[in-house]
Design an enzyme around this catalytic site. Structure first.
Site, PDB file in Angstrom:
ATOM      1  N   TYR A  23     -28.759   9.537 -15.255  1.00  0.00           N
ATOM      2  CA  TYR A  23     -28.353  10.601 -16.134  1.00  0.00           C
ATOM      3  C   TYR A  23     -29.582  11.457 -16.927  1.00  0.00           C
ATOM      4  N   HIS A  58     -26.241   6.129 -10.359  1.00  0.00           N
ATOM      5  CA  HIS A  58     -24.877   6.237  -9.935  1.00  0.00           C
ATOM      6  C   HIS A  58     -25.028   6.456  -8.100  1.00  0.00           C
ATOM      7  N   GLU A  59     -25.887   7.357  -8.020  1.00  0.00           N
ATOM      8  CA  GLU A  59     -26.060   7.724  -6.547  1.00  0.00           C
ATOM      9  C   GLU A  59     -26.509   6.558  -5.721  1.00  0.00           C
ATOM     10  N   GLN A  74     -10.370  -1.933 -10.588  1.00  0.00           N
ATOM     11  CA  GLN A  74      -9.044  -1.042 -10.079  1.00  0.00           C
ATOM     12  C   GLN A  74      -8.397  -0.403 -10.944  1.00  0.00           C
ATOM     13  N   ARG A 103     -30.739   3.117 -23.826  1.00  0.00           N
ATOM     14  CA  ARG A 103     -30.339   2.374 -22.470  1.00  0.00           C
ATOM     15  C   ARG A 103     -31.399   2.830 -21.617  1.00  0.00           C
ATOM     16  N   GLU A 121     -28.952   4.941 -15.484  1.00  0.00           N
ATOM     17  CA  GLU A 121     -27.795   5.161 -14.671  1.00  0.00           C
ATOM     18  C   GLU A 121     -28.099   6.502 -13.862  1.00  0.00           C
TER      19      GLU A 121
HETATM   20  P1  FAD Z   1       3.120 -12.524  -4.311  1.00  0.00           P
HETATM   21  O1  FAD Z   1       1.558 -12.667  -4.549  1.00  0.00           O
HETATM   22  O2  FAD Z   1       3.122 -12.442  -2.919  1.00  0.00           O
HETATM   23  O3  FAD Z   1       3.874 -13.783  -4.885  1.00  0.00           O
HETATM   24  C1  FAD Z   1       5.329 -13.979  -4.467  1.00  0.00           C
HETATM   25  C2  FAD Z   1       5.583 -15.704  -4.994  1.00  0.00           C
HETATM   26  O4  FAD Z   1       6.915 -15.981  -4.599  1.00  0.00           O
HETATM   27  C3  FAD Z   1       4.996 -16.588  -3.834  1.00  0.00           C
HETATM   28  O5  FAD Z   1       3.921 -17.386  -4.345  1.00  0.00           O
HETATM   29  C4  FAD Z   1       5.759 -17.273  -2.821  1.00  0.00           C
HETATM   30  O6  FAD Z   1       5.622 -18.534  -2.544  1.00  0.00           O
HETATM   31  C5  FAD Z   1       6.986 -17.217  -3.926  1.00  0.00           C
HETATM   32  N1  FAD Z   1       8.349 -17.266  -3.317  1.00  0.00           N
HETATM   33  C6  FAD Z   1       9.119 -15.956  -2.609  1.00  0.00           C
HETATM   34  N2  FAD Z   1      10.475 -16.364  -2.451  1.00  0.00           N
HETATM   35  C7  FAD Z   1      10.478 -17.525  -3.207  1.00  0.00           C
HETATM   36  C8  FAD Z   1      11.698 -18.280  -3.218  1.00  0.00           C
HETATM   37  N3  FAD Z   1      13.153 -17.897  -2.812  1.00  0.00           N
HETATM   38  N4  FAD Z   1      11.809 -19.324  -4.085  1.00  0.00           N
HETATM   39  C9  FAD Z   1      10.463 -19.442  -4.685  1.00  0.00           C
HETATM   40  N5  FAD Z   1       9.444 -18.903  -4.586  1.00  0.00           N
HETATM   41  C10 FAD Z   1       9.266 -18.144  -3.815  1.00  0.00           C
HETATM   42  N6  FAD Z   1      -4.564  -6.887  -4.838  1.00  0.00           N
HETATM   43  C11 FAD Z   1      -5.320  -6.586  -5.639  1.00  0.00           C
HETATM   44  O7  FAD Z   1      -4.769  -5.891  -6.522  1.00  0.00           O
HETATM   45  N7  FAD Z   1      -6.706  -6.518  -5.353  1.00  0.00           N
HETATM   46  C12 FAD Z   1      -7.191  -7.083  -4.619  1.00  0.00           C
HETATM   47  O8  FAD Z   1      -8.469  -7.142  -4.219  1.00  0.00           O
HETATM   48  C13 FAD Z   1      -6.307  -7.850  -3.542  1.00  0.00           C
HETATM   49  N8  FAD Z   1      -6.780  -8.661  -2.550  1.00  0.00           N
HETATM   50  C14 FAD Z   1      -6.084  -9.042  -1.801  1.00  0.00           C
HETATM   51  C15 FAD Z   1      -6.501  -9.748  -0.483  1.00  0.00           C
HETATM   52  C16 FAD Z   1      -5.737 -10.467   0.218  1.00  0.00           C
HETATM   53  C17 FAD Z   1      -6.295 -11.173   1.364  1.00  0.00           C
HETATM   54  C18 FAD Z   1      -4.198 -10.417   0.119  1.00  0.00           C
HETATM   55  C19 FAD Z   1      -3.468 -11.126   0.940  1.00  0.00           C
HETATM   56  C20 FAD Z   1      -3.810  -9.693  -1.140  1.00  0.00           C
HETATM   57  C21 FAD Z   1      -4.808  -8.987  -1.755  1.00  0.00           C
HETATM   58  N9  FAD Z   1      -4.007  -8.353  -2.971  1.00  0.00           N
HETATM   59  C22 FAD Z   1      -4.908  -7.575  -3.737  1.00  0.00           C
HETATM   60  C23 FAD Z   1      -2.754  -8.065  -3.019  1.00  0.00           C
HETATM   61  C24 FAD Z   1      -2.153  -8.971  -4.043  1.00  0.00           C
HETATM   62  O9  FAD Z   1      -2.415 -10.266  -3.966  1.00  0.00           O
HETATM   63  C25 FAD Z   1      -0.666  -8.512  -4.150  1.00  0.00           C
HETATM   64  O10 FAD Z   1      -0.342  -7.335  -4.343  1.00  0.00           O
HETATM   65  C26 FAD Z   1       0.044  -9.412  -5.371  1.00  0.00           C
HETATM   66  O11 FAD Z   1      -0.150 -10.874  -5.207  1.00  0.00           O
HETATM   67  C27 FAD Z   1       1.724  -9.066  -5.177  1.00  0.00           C
HETATM   68  O12 FAD Z   1       2.253  -9.932  -6.259  1.00  0.00           O
HETATM   69  P2  FAD Z   1       3.732 -10.287  -6.197  1.00  0.00           P
HETATM   70  O13 FAD Z   1       3.601 -11.340  -7.422  1.00  0.00           O
HETATM   71  O14 FAD Z   1       4.643  -9.356  -6.232  1.00  0.00           O
HETATM   72  O15 FAD Z   1       3.952 -11.413  -5.111  1.00  0.00           O
HETATM   73  P1  NAP Z   2      -1.837  -1.586   3.878  1.00  0.00           P
HETATM   74  O1  NAP Z   2      -2.906  -1.207   2.940  1.00  0.00           O
HETATM   75  O2  NAP Z   2      -0.558  -0.679   3.786  1.00  0.00           O
HETATM   76  O3  NAP Z   2      -2.330  -1.342   5.178  1.00  0.00           O
HETATM   77  C1  NAP Z   2      -1.648  -1.593   6.293  1.00  0.00           C
HETATM   78  C2  NAP Z   2      -2.437  -1.527   7.773  1.00  0.00           C
HETATM   79  O4  NAP Z   2      -1.651  -1.729   8.706  1.00  0.00           O
HETATM   80  C3  NAP Z   2      -2.716   0.131   7.794  1.00  0.00           C
HETATM   81  O5  NAP Z   2      -4.112   0.203   8.264  1.00  0.00           O
HETATM   82  C4  NAP Z   2      -1.869   0.632   8.640  1.00  0.00           C
HETATM   83  O6  NAP Z   2      -2.366   1.578   9.609  1.00  0.00           O
HETATM   84  C5  NAP Z   2      -1.316  -0.388   9.536  1.00  0.00           C
HETATM   85  N1  NAP Z   2       0.096  -0.451  10.012  1.00  0.00           N
HETATM   86  C6  NAP Z   2       1.196  -0.051   9.421  1.00  0.00           C
HETATM   87  N2  NAP Z   2       2.222  -0.262   9.933  1.00  0.00           N
HETATM   88  C7  NAP Z   2       1.754  -0.750  11.133  1.00  0.00           C
HETATM   89  C8  NAP Z   2       2.683  -1.032  12.347  1.00  0.00           C
HETATM   90  N3  NAP Z   2       3.691  -0.732  12.475  1.00  0.00           N
HETATM   91  N4  NAP Z   2       1.813  -1.545  13.490  1.00  0.00           N
HETATM   92  C9  NAP Z   2       0.593  -1.398  13.414  1.00  0.00           C
HETATM   93  N5  NAP Z   2      -0.120  -1.208  12.296  1.00  0.00           N
HETATM   94  C10 NAP Z   2       0.644  -0.681  11.221  1.00  0.00           C
HETATM   95  O7  NAP Z   2      -1.435  -3.228   3.611  1.00  0.00           O
HETATM   96  P2  NAP Z   2      -2.321  -4.307   3.448  1.00  0.00           P
HETATM   97  O8  NAP Z   2      -3.771  -4.112   4.145  1.00  0.00           O
HETATM   98  O9  NAP Z   2      -1.347  -5.326   4.187  1.00  0.00           O
HETATM   99  O10 NAP Z   2      -2.483  -4.668   1.801  1.00  0.00           O
HETATM  100  C11 NAP Z   2      -1.290  -5.039   1.327  1.00  0.00           C
HETATM  101  C12 NAP Z   2      -1.785  -4.410   0.001  1.00  0.00           C
HETATM  102  O11 NAP Z   2      -2.592  -5.388  -0.807  1.00  0.00           O
HETATM  103  C13 NAP Z   2      -1.882  -3.065  -0.252  1.00  0.00           C
HETATM  104  O12 NAP Z   2      -0.938  -2.334  -0.809  1.00  0.00           O
HETATM  105  C14 NAP Z   2      -3.313  -3.266  -1.043  1.00  0.00           C
HETATM  106  O13 NAP Z   2      -3.613  -2.302  -1.906  1.00  0.00           O
HETATM  107  C15 NAP Z   2      -3.441  -4.591  -1.574  1.00  0.00           C
HETATM  108  N6  NAP Z   2      -4.871  -4.999  -1.490  1.00  0.00           N
HETATM  109  C16 NAP Z   2      -5.602  -4.399  -2.029  1.00  0.00           C
HETATM  110  C17 NAP Z   2      -7.048  -4.968  -1.879  1.00  0.00           C
HETATM  111  C18 NAP Z   2      -8.129  -4.136  -2.860  1.00  0.00           C
HETATM  112  O14 NAP Z   2      -9.376  -4.461  -2.670  1.00  0.00           O
HETATM  113  N7  NAP Z   2      -7.676  -3.645  -3.833  1.00  0.00           N
HETATM  114  C19 NAP Z   2      -7.489  -5.434  -0.964  1.00  0.00           C
HETATM  115  C20 NAP Z   2      -6.454  -6.200  -0.116  1.00  0.00           C
HETATM  116  C21 NAP Z   2      -5.153  -5.864  -0.252  1.00  0.00           C
HETATM  117  P3  NAP Z   2      -1.953   2.570  10.454  1.00  0.00           P
HETATM  118  O15 NAP Z   2      -0.462   2.935  10.113  1.00  0.00           O
HETATM  119  O16 NAP Z   2      -2.894   3.901  10.640  1.00  0.00           O
HETATM  120  O17 NAP Z   2      -1.929   1.880  11.802  1.00  0.00           O
HETATM  121 FE1  SF4 Z   3     -11.672  -3.506 -14.661  1.00  0.00          FE
HETATM  122 FE2  SF4 Z   3     -10.102  -5.437 -15.666  1.00  0.00          FE
HETATM  123 FE3  SF4 Z   3     -10.698  -5.280 -12.934  1.00  0.00          FE
HETATM  124 FE4  SF4 Z   3     -12.486  -6.064 -15.104  1.00  0.00          FE
HETATM  125  S1  SF4 Z   3     -10.466  -7.021 -14.468  1.00  0.00           S
HETATM  126  S2  SF4 Z   3     -12.759  -4.690 -13.350  1.00  0.00           S
HETATM  127  S3  SF4 Z   3     -11.736  -4.639 -16.658  1.00  0.00           S
HETATM  128  S4  SF4 Z   3      -9.596  -3.543 -14.070  1.00  0.00           S
END
Ligand code: FAD
Ligand code: NAP
Ligand code: SF4
Length: 675
Positions: A167, A253-254, A340, A215, A165
């Site tokens: 090191y 790592h780099e 994460q 390693r 890695e």
């Molecule tokens: P949600 O996942 O939004 O679930 C809410 C659920 O509630 C839904 O299934 C909905 O159908 C249900 N619901 C709502 N209202 C009602 C009701 N009245 N009755 C019955 N059911 C209802 N997070 C990461 O950590 N890493 C990532 O890499 C990552 N990538 C992402 C990529 C994408 C494209 C997207 C869209 C999201 C990503 N996220 C990622 C974000 C992550 O998925 C969300 O932060 C997470 O799912 C939020 O969890 P939650 O349980 O609060 O809500």
């Molecule tokens: P986000 O990370 O908060 O990004 C929102 C984007 O929209 C920003 O680029 C912001 O930039 C823009 N924005 C905010 N308000 C706006 C407005 N009124 N008009 C136009 N642009 C606006 O949210 P997200 O991309 O929806 O993701 C949601 C959550 O899912 C995030 O918190 C993220 O952590 C999670 N997620 C995580 C991963 C992962 O790989 N870990 C992947 C996907 C999602 P400006 O304000 O500069 O325009």
């Molecule tokens: Fe790390 Fe857990 Fe994500 Fe695996 S699932 S990479 S152990 S945070």
């Protein structure tokens, strides 16, 4: 029937036998530095209970100059030895075996006193290392040997000498970091001298019946890295010097090639380890992106290695091996390789944990015990927040009903799983679905719940997630405008020229989704290697293709936009953000910050720049995708509160800003542990 006959076969090391071919690889958790040794001991004991053949601790410095940072854990005093003894005693009491990793960071140390072969600063550390003289080198070797001896005193079954890695020991091997002309530099024979000397002196210090894992960097992934012929020469010398086992290291790592991120194909580097098989007489371990028993078994059955190292999978599930043995592989909580809660935490100075299993490293803090007062619990929303609450609460003996309006549990994770390179999220949904059934949760799908539906429950959990934010841009109601949900759920066709409004995690993911067509490189190793310029280290130094990365042509012309006048992707994961940015650059995505969205017309998106709204221009595109963030879906929570109820509101329904699955799951498990 024996499950996984290769993986679960014992490994005879002559003086001791490992009960299976599974190594828990070294992970820095940050626990040792906090000095809470009960917690350290329980973390390792939990993994020993789960049946892993051998564990390796996080890196322990041989001396202060070699620590990864000032104050890094070392084994210097009788008190340190006594603390480590608590860990080894606990592990042995559970029937486990544990080796301590000796990690000398060399020029990677975040320390102005860092040392290396030559004063060549690393691109990932601010401090140029001091060049060691003959006496200084002797001191380093001595410190390795002394540390190994102390590890034995502390009750460890062995040590792992970190030689990969990029090191310290790795820094002596390649001309990129070793410019010396004395007996420690110059030709390869001289450059290998230090690692070999370290292994010899460690063996002399610990005697014959003590495991020494070395390693070895089998593919450096940096310019002027080693070639396979050199790696094999070194491996043979390391064996002769007294090593018991050779473990694989992949990439410095780099390196600018991802090596463990979720977009790396499963077992994507086992072919590299295979080059060592038959060349040495001691067991060889392979590693990187192996996260389930099937993959591990296949790697061993194909003769790529004698043993498999998995690290992060043991954060996700300490009982990985026990479940594999019991034929319950589907119940293993999957490591989705997101980094994460583990590596991103480590590099932010936080204690490591796991997105999937928030109890990792918090075993003594989040305690899930059977309840004395079973309750009826309604959980609304089967995203990660609701799922983790429902499963944990049911496991404690509560009677849980989980509602969701969708066809399947999983919430937004379904959208994450559609992104090329994030396929592991599908496995997480499958696992959640299985656990809900295992724990006897009553699941009611296709049911949009209102406050009136929730009568007769002792506890109500609202986990209804989020709604997309409305950015209120003039003209956004037109047909050429889609939300990320329409795009990722495949509800609408997307044109060839696309503007994406919003460059958060979702904006980046949507860009990735739209830039790719056909097979995801994560599911096709050759495609992935071409995409990142990985070649055979037998022919190309460091395993870097001379022609560089050869990504497939982008499927669309994409502009990714944000209003903030700063580089895009700054808030992406600490250890993975660079990968997302590099991947989009390879797909020629135009990343533009500092814009104002003026209006949308049939021709495209009109924007200006900066506060003074200068430089009005049209971005001519066919489709505009809104990824402007999210807001909490609180209508149910508000209605319940208005009706005089006191629901627990979690996940996105609680706070939408900076929400991710890590926070959603953590909040759900912690709440359920207290219900
Ligand atoms: P949600 O996942 O939004 O679930 C809410 C659920 O509630 C839904 O299934 C909905 O159908 C249900 N619901 C709502 N209202 C009602 C009701 N009245 N009755 C019955 N059911 C209802 N997070 C990461 O950590 N890493 C990532 O890499 C990552 N990538 C992402 C990529 C994408 C494209 C997207 C869209 C999201 C990503 N996220 C990622 C974000 C992550 O998925 C969300 O932060 C997470 O799912 C939020 O969890 P939650 O349980 O609060 O809500
Ligand atoms: P986000 O990370 O908060 O990004 C929102 C984007 O929209 C920003 O680029 C912001 O930039 C823009 N924005 C905010 N308000 C706006 C407005 N009124 N008009 C136009 N642009 C606006 O949210 P997200 O991309 O929806 O993701 C949601 C959550 O899912 C995030 O918190 C993220 O952590 C999670 N997620 C995580 C991963 C992962 O790989 N870990 C992947 C996907 C999602 P400006 O304000 O500069 O325009
Ligand atoms: Fe790390 Fe857990 Fe994500 Fe695996 S699932 S990479 S152990 S945070």
């Amino acid at each position: 029937m024996t499950h996984y006959p290769h993986l679960l076969a014992p490994l005879d090391l002559g003086f001791t036998t490992l009960k299976n071919r599974v190594l828990m690889g070294s992970m820095h958790t940050g626990l040792e530095e906090r000095g809470d040794w009960d917690r350290v001991a329980e973390y390792y004991a939990a993994r020993a209970r789960g049946g892993v053949g051998l564990m390796v601790t996080g890196g322990i410095a041989p001396n202060p100059e070699g620590g990864v940072a000032v104050g890094a854990a070392g084994l210097y005093t009788p008190e340190d030895i006594a603390n480590h003894k608590r860990v080894t005693d606990n592990v042995h009491a559970e029937g486990g075996k544990i080796a301590m990793q000796i990690l000398h960071a060399g020029r990677y140390a975040y320390n102005p006193d860092c040392v290396s072969a030559s004063p060549v600063k690393s691109p990932i550390s601010p401090f140029p290392p001091k060049e060691l003289d003959e006496e200084g080198i002797e001191k380093q070797i001595d410190d390795f040997a002394t540390t190994a001896k102390r590890a034995k005193e502390a009750g460890y079954d062995g040590v792992e000498i970190m030689g990969s890695e990029g090191y310290f020991l790795n820094q002596f091997l390649v001309t990129h970091t070793n410019k010396r002309t004395d007996r420690w530099g110059g030709d390869y024979e001289n450059r290998m001298r230090l690692p070999i000397e370290v292994v010899k002196r460690v063996r002399a210090a610990v005697g014959p019946e003590f495991i020494i894992i070395y390693r070895l960097s089998m593919i450096d992934l940096v310019p002027n890295g080693s070639i396979t012929e050199e790696v094999i020469r070194l491996a043979k010398k390391i064996e002769a010097a007294g090593a018991t086992i050779l473990n694989t290291g992949i990439g410095w790592h780099e390196a600018r090639v991802p090596t463990i991120a979720t977009s790396v194909p499963r077992a994507g580097f086992a072919w590299v380890t295979k080059k060592l098989m038959g060349e040495v007489g001691i067991p060889v371990i392979t590693s990187n992106r192996i996260n389930n028993p099937e993959t591990a078994e296949a790697v061993l059955a194909e003769g790529c290695a004698d043993m498999v190292s998995m690290a992060r999978p043991f954060l996700a599930d300490p009982d990985f091996v026990a479940k594999a043995e019991a034929g319950r592989a589907g119940d293993i909580a999957p490591c989705i390789a997101c980094n994460q809660a583990c590596l991103d935490h480590t590099f932010s100075g936080k204690i490591s944990s796991c997105l999937v299993n928030p109890r990792a490293c918090y075993e003594t803090e989040i305690v899930v015990t059977p309840t004395d007062t079973p309750k009826t619990v309604a959980v609304v929303g089967a995203g990660p927040a609701g799922l983790s609450t429902a499963i944990t609460a049911a496991s404690r003996g509560h009677k849980v009903t989980l509602f969701d309006s969708a066809e399947r549990v999983g919430g937004q994770l379904h959208m994450a799983a559609t992104i090329p390179g994030k396929e592991e999220f599908a496995g997480l949904i499958d696992w959640f679905e299985r656990q809900v059934a295992n724990e006897g949760v009553t699941v009611k799908l296709r049911q949009r719940v209102t406050a009136d539906d929730l009568t007769g429950f002792d506890e109500i959990i609202v986990a209804t997630g989020v709604n997309p934010r409305d950015p209120q841009i003039e003209g956004q109601g037109a047909d050429n405008v889609l939300s990320y949900i329409d795009v990722l759920r495949g509800k609408a066709p997307v044109g060839k020229r696309v503007a994406i409004i919003g460059a958060g995690g979702i904006g980046f993911d949507v860009a990735e989704f739209l830039a790719h067509e056909g097979t995801s490189p994560t599911l096709d190793l050759n495609l992935w290697k071409e995409e990142w310029g990985v070649s055979d280290p037998a022919t190309d130094r460091g395993g870097l293709a001379p022609e560089g990365p050869q990504p497939e042509a982008p499927a669309r012309d994409i502009v990714l936009l944000q209003r903030k006048a700063q580089a895009l992707g700054k808030k992406l994961g600490k250890t993975t953000g660079w990968i997302h940015r590099a991947a989009l650059k390879m797909k020629e995505v135009d990343m533009v910050g500092g814009v104002n969205y003026e209006r949308i017309t049939p021709e495209g998106l009109e924007v200006t720049s900066g506060e003074a709204r200068e430089n009005p221009r049209l971005i001519a595109v066919d489709t505009i995708v809104l990824c402007a963030g999210q807001e909490s879906e609180r209508s149910l929570a508000d209605a319940l509160i208005a009706a005089g109820k006191t629901p627990h509101v979690i996940g996105g329904a609680d706070v939408a800003a900076e929400l991710d699955a890590k926070r959603a799951i953590d909040q759900g498990v912690r709440l359920a542990a207290t219900l």
